[in-house]
Design an enzyme around this catalytic site. Sequence first.
Site, PDB file in Angstrom:
ATOM      1  N   TYR A  92      44.975  41.855  45.263  1.00 30.30           N
ATOM      2  CA  TYR A  92      44.372  40.589  44.834  1.00 30.30           C
ATOM      3  C   TYR A  92      42.871  40.797  44.676  1.00 30.30           C
ATOM      4  O   TYR A  92      42.177  41.204  45.615  1.00 30.30           O
ATOM      5  CB  TYR A  92      44.650  39.496  45.862  1.00 30.30           C
ATOM      6  N   TYR A 147      43.897  35.804  35.032  1.00 26.35           N
ATOM      7  CA  TYR A 147      43.981  35.200  36.359  1.00 26.35           C
ATOM      8  C   TYR A 147      45.206  34.303  36.422  1.00 26.35           C
ATOM      9  O   TYR A 147      45.210  33.210  35.867  1.00 26.35           O
ATOM     10  CB  TYR A 147      42.702  34.400  36.605  1.00 26.35           C
TER      11      TYR A 147
END
Lengths: 150, 387
Positions: free
Chosen positions: B286, B336
Amino acid sequence: MSASERPLPVPDRDSLPWWKALVRHELLLQRCASCDALRWPPRELCNRCGTLDWTWIPASGRGTVASWVVNHHMFGPGFRAPYVVVAVRLDDQDDIVMPGAYWGSGDGTEDGADLAIGLPLEVDFDDIDVPSGSEPITLLRWRPARSMAP
Amino acid sequence: MADALRDKTAIVGVGYTEYSKNSGVSTLTLALRAIRAAIDDAGLAHGDIDGVACHRVGDSVQAVIVAQALGIRDLRYHADMFGGGATSTQVLISASMAVASGLADYVVCWRAINARSEWRMGGTGRAAPDTVEFQYQVPYGFVTPPQQFAMYSHAYMHRHGVTAEDLGRVAIFQRGHAMKNERAMMRGPLTMDDYLASRWIVEPFRLFDCCLETDAAVALIVTSAERARDLRRRPVLVSGAAYGGGHTLFSNQRADLTTTAARELSTRLYASAGIGPADVDVAEFYDAFTPLVLMQLEDFGFCAPGDGAAMVADGATSIGGALPVNTHGGHLSEGYVHGLNHVAEAVAQLRGSCGDRQVDGAEVALSTGQPGYVAGCSSAVVLKKGS
């Protein structure tokens, strides 16, 4: 800046006495009645020993810079870039870290050039303009400690 | 039992919408398009889905509405998790638990987000719902993810002497991967000069330290390993799972702003999969901001604390290196989708379908959620190539 632009804090039922104390220029912490551990933000239960009983105590008002940021982008209304936000590690207990404004030069224009991790700070209080009829609000602003004396 | 979920479930379908800065459609439509694509990818029929799970922060359609829109008459499992990137793999883990326990047979997990055109993360100065600590941040103009992660990252950088160039090398190697990915939003080259010349957002972050904001949806379908064997795609097994950990400025029990949830979570994660870091062939970390990649390299045990930057500088994290990281370009350069595109990329690597960016011999992948600061929690999975 105008009072209407600045985002105001929304206290909850746990934090309201803490915010009201700031208006009196008092920085409070909670102290567990059983193990004496300090805590902030305000919460009903000691996260060390599980005790519900506690009291408010005044914080020393001193701490050190745990970290800081210099805001350049305009993230929202009410602020002029650049501005600094500090995370202050309180001298009272080193696992309490509090965000606040930084007031190094005293004129509200900051670029953080005078900051360093570990720099001693002391608390100051900023009584901000609020819309008429609203509850008064005081915010934390930190400045370099003028004296290391306790 | 730490290994109760090991290899019991599999990801059998993956679906994407296109990535854009303005989808022009609702998050419900994005979700349904990605889910339809995932059902087709798996070779399933429309009526096979009997469970739904998503994560969101008050910015996307509710799971139950998606279930209604899918026409699921006998919904057997639903999870509608409040959370950002920390929750991304938790949704998958929860779906796996539902399938492994027999609650549901085919659960679809998704994230649908108009993160650029409709609801920028904290970009309007408003708080996400259910974040009581925002009262201590909002009045100081300290709200958005880049600000909060900059605070954390600055302490980390100071602790380990991490430089702007060290952060730049993360943005650059991931851009190199995105240039091999047709889906990626950012496909032009990025040099160190470009990086250093990019504008300050919030020191220590420049523009290219920050992830993109994307309108997109990604969906994954989870079923049992047994059912997976008869489906169209080579299954990718959910081999290890862990969530929890994490801390914030407001934890009042974690004085250290320089480590991630992975310090605790990785031990449980590897035990659940029965592997160690040396067994991981590819890692999808992440990466809302560049330093998170360095911190996770360290805290997931791929190098010693403080050595993440050297690992990147040595080329270890590039495709062809010892541990290819964010092979799709990550949030920094692909797009994203709040962590779920990292899981989808891990699945593609284990299927061997990544073309120019394929990691040779990828058998085991790590995919992580946001590593625990700001959210106060994290999650991660180990995925394994099935047969």
